[in-house]
Design an enzyme around this catalytic site. Structure first.
Site, mmCIF file in Angstrom:
data_model
loop_
_atom_site.group_PDB
_atom_site.id
_atom_site.type_symbol
_atom_site.label_atom_id
_atom_site.label_comp_id
_atom_site.label_asym_id
_atom_site.label_seq_id
_atom_site.Cartn_x
_atom_site.Cartn_y
_atom_site.Cartn_z
ATOM 1 N N HIS A 1 2.726 -7.695 0.406
ATOM 2 C CA HIS A 1 1.944 -6.469 0.367
ATOM 3 C C HIS A 1 1.787 -5.962 -1.062
ATOM 4 O O HIS A 1 2.749 -5.903 -1.818
ATOM 5 C CB HIS A 1 2.615 -5.392 1.226
ATOM 6 C CG HIS A 1 1.747 -4.196 1.428
ATOM 7 N ND1 HIS A 1 0.727 -4.190 2.359
ATOM 8 C CD2 HIS A 1 1.695 -2.996 0.800
ATOM 9 C CE1 HIS A 1 0.104 -3.027 2.290
ATOM 10 N NE2 HIS A 1 0.671 -2.283 1.361
ATOM 11 N N SER B 1 -4.434 -1.423 1.738
ATOM 12 C CA SER B 1 -3.295 -0.758 2.383
ATOM 13 C C SER B 1 -3.755 0.505 3.127
ATOM 14 O O SER B 1 -4.654 0.429 3.961
ATOM 15 C CB SER B 1 -2.227 -0.484 1.319
ATOM 16 O OG SER B 1 -1.027 -0.113 1.911
ATOM 17 N N ASP C 1 4.067 -9.510 4.938
ATOM 18 C CA ASP C 1 3.747 -8.083 4.982
ATOM 19 C C ASP C 1 3.927 -7.560 6.410
ATOM 20 O O ASP C 1 3.448 -8.187 7.358
ATOM 21 C CB ASP C 1 2.274 -7.937 4.542
ATOM 22 C CG ASP C 1 1.821 -6.496 4.431
ATOM 23 O OD1 ASP C 1 2.605 -5.584 4.720
ATOM 24 O OD2 ASP C 1 0.648 -6.305 4.050
#
Ligand code: NAG
Length: 406
Positions: free
Chosen positions: A374, A191, A344
Site C-alpha cells: 500500500h 487509497s 495490502d
C-alpha cells in the site's frame, strides 16, 4: 546539544526497528527491492511507536503527531512545463496543474483530471502530493485539479466527500474557462482518495446525469471501498503481513471518517458491527466469490435485516463505501482503472469492485501487483529516498491508461 541528542536517539530507534523488522517480518518471497522495503517499514514502525507514545503521554492523537511532523516535498515551480495555480472551486481549495502546450499541438481543448489525494481521509494534503500530481499532469498532458478536501475527524463523512463532489461539479460546469473539454474529464485518487473518486463517480452518474456531461473515466489506485467486512482474505492477512498500513490503522481511519468513536476498533476488526447483516444483500456485495470463483456465491435472504444503528449506518451508504452500491448503480459508470497490491489489506476491496463493475457491464482494467504494498506509488513524497521501481511502474500504468482513455 539537544538537537544532536534527539538525532542520536532517533537514529538508535530506527536502527533497532530495522533490526526488529528484519528479523520478524516475512516479506513475500518475490518482493522487489526487499532491502528498501525493510528500511521503509522500519522507519514507518519507528514513527508509529513514537506516535503511540505521543498519544499515551497525552500530547494528542497519533494522527496529530503525523500531521505535525508533516510532509515537505519538493515543490514543482522549477518545472517550466507546468503552470501551477491555487484557486477555489465553489469554496473548495484546489491546485491546478496545466501542462504547457507543446509547439504545434494546436489550440484545441485539453483533457481534465480531478485528483483526490490519499491519507486515510485524515492526513496529507495537496501540498504533500504536489510532486505526484505534477508528474501525473506532465505524463498525461491533462489539466489536473488536486482537491484540498476537508479532513476527518474534524470533518467527518459526508464533508470530505461533498468537497470532492463540489470541486468536480465546478470543474465539469466551467471546464471551458480552463481550456478543458467538459466531455473529457475523469476522476482519480489513491487509497482514501480512490474511495472519494469512486464515490464522486457514483454520485455524478446517479443524480447529475442531466446537469453535467458524464465522467470519461475513474482511476482508483489501491482504493478503500468498504467498511463492512474486515475479514476478507487480504484483511485477515493484513493483521500480520503489511508494510505501512496495518489493519488496525486502516480501521482507525475508517472510524475517524465515520464517527470518530475509536472504541469501535475492536468490534470492527472482528466484524461484530455487521454480524447481524450477514444474510443481507449488503453482504453479497462483499462476496468471497468475487475473489475466488470456486467459492459458491452467497444468496441473500430477502427478509434479512438491512439496517445498522444510527452512529454507524453510513457504512451501508455507497458514497461512504462504494462497494455497497446496488448493481443498477454500478452499471453505466465510466471506464475504470483499478490497481491493487498483494500485501495490502485493501487488495480485496479493489478486486471485488472491479469484478462487480465488470458484471455490471463497465469496461475495467484491473492491474495487480502481487508483491506490491500500500502506498508504493507515492512513498517518495513522504520520504525522499524511498522511490520504488514498482511505484514508478504503477504511475506509468496510470498515466498510460489516462492518456489512452481520456
Ligand atoms: C462509542 O461506541 C460504543 C460502542 O458501541 C458506545 O457504547 C458508546 O456510547 C459510543 N460513544 C459515543 C460517544 O457515541
Amino acid at each position: 546539544m539537544m538537537g544532536a541528542c534527539k538525532t542520536v536517539t532517533l537514529l538508535t530507534a530506527v536502527t533497532a526497528a530495522v533490526l526488529a523488522v528484519y528479523v520478524y517480518t516475512s516479506l513475500p518471497p518475490d518482493v522487489t527491492e526487499p532491502g528498501k522495503v525493510v528500511m521503509f517499514k522500519a522507519v514507518f514502525v519507528t514513527f508509529s511507536l513514537i506516535g503511540s507514545a505521543y498519544e499515551k503521554m497525552g500530547f494528542g492523537e497519533r494522527a496529530d503527531f503525523f500531521r505535525k511532523i508533516g510532509l515537505k516535498p519538493a515543490f514543482l515551480v522549477s518545472d517550466s512545463n507546468l503552470e501551477v495555480t491555487d484557486s477555489s472551486f465553489s469554496g473548495v481549495q484546489v491546485r491546478i496543474y496545466r501542462p504547457q502546450l507543446q509547439e504545434g499541438a494546436g489550440g484545441g481543448k485539453m483533457a481534465g483530471l480531478v485528483y483526490f489525494h490519499g491519507g486515510g481521509w485524515v492526513l496529507s494534503s495537496v501540498y504533500a502530493y504536489d510532486l505526484l500530481v505534477g508528474r501525473i499532469a506532465q505524463g498525461t498532458g491533462a489539466v489536473v485539479v488536486s482537491v484540498e478536501y476537508r479532513k476527518a475527524p474534524e470533518h467527518k463523512f459526508p464533508i470530505p466527500f461533498e468537497d470532492c463532489l463540489t470541486a468536480t461539479q465546478h470543474f465539469l460546469q466551467l471546464a471551458s474557462e480552463y481550456g478543458v473539454d467538459p466531455t473529457r474529464i475523469g476522476v482519480a485518487g489513491d487509497s482514501s482518495g480512490g474511495n472519494l473518486a469512486a464515490a464522486v463517480a457514483l454520485r455524478l452518474k446517479k443524480d447529475d446525469k442531466k446537469k453535467f456531461p458524464p465522467l470519461k473515466l475513474q482511476a482508483l489506485i489501491y482504493p478503500a471501498l468498504q467498511a463492512f467486512d474486515f475479514q476478507t482474505p487480504s484483511w485477515a492477512r493484513g493483521h500480520s503481513v503489511y508494510v505501512n498500513l496495518p489493519a488496525n490503522l486502516m480501521i482507525g481511519f475508517w472510524i475517524k471518517y465515520l464517527n470518530n468513536n475509536m472504541s469501535l476498533v475492536e468490534t470492527f476488526s472482528n466484524n461484530g458491527h455487521t454480524a447481524a447483516l450477514k444474510k443481507s444483500r449488503f453482504a453479497s456485495f462483499v462476496d468471497r466469490h468475487f475473489l475466488d470463483e470456486s467459492v459458491p456465491r452467497s444468496t441473500p435472504d430477502e427478509d434479512a435485516r438491512v439496517d445498522l444503528p444510527d452512529d454507524i449506518k453510513d457504512i451501508l451508504n455507497p458514497y461512504f463505501s462504494p462497494l455497497m452500491a446496488e448493481d443498477a448503480d454500478l452499471s453505466g459508470l465510466p471506464n475504470t482503472f483499478v490497481t491493487v497490491c498483494g500485501t495490502d489489506v485493501l487488495r480485496d476491496d479493489g478486486i471485488m469492485y472491479a469484478k462487480r463493475l465488470e458484471m455490471a457491464g463497465v469496461q475495467v482494467q484491473l492491474v495487480r501487483y502481487p508483491s506490491g504494498f500500500h502506498g508504493i506509488m507515492s512513498m517518495d513524497l513522504a520520504l525522499k529516498h524511498f522511490e520504488f521501481e514498482m511505484g514508478k511502474q504503477m504511475l506509468h500504468e496510470l498515466v498510460t491508461y489516462v492518456r489512452k482513455l481520456l
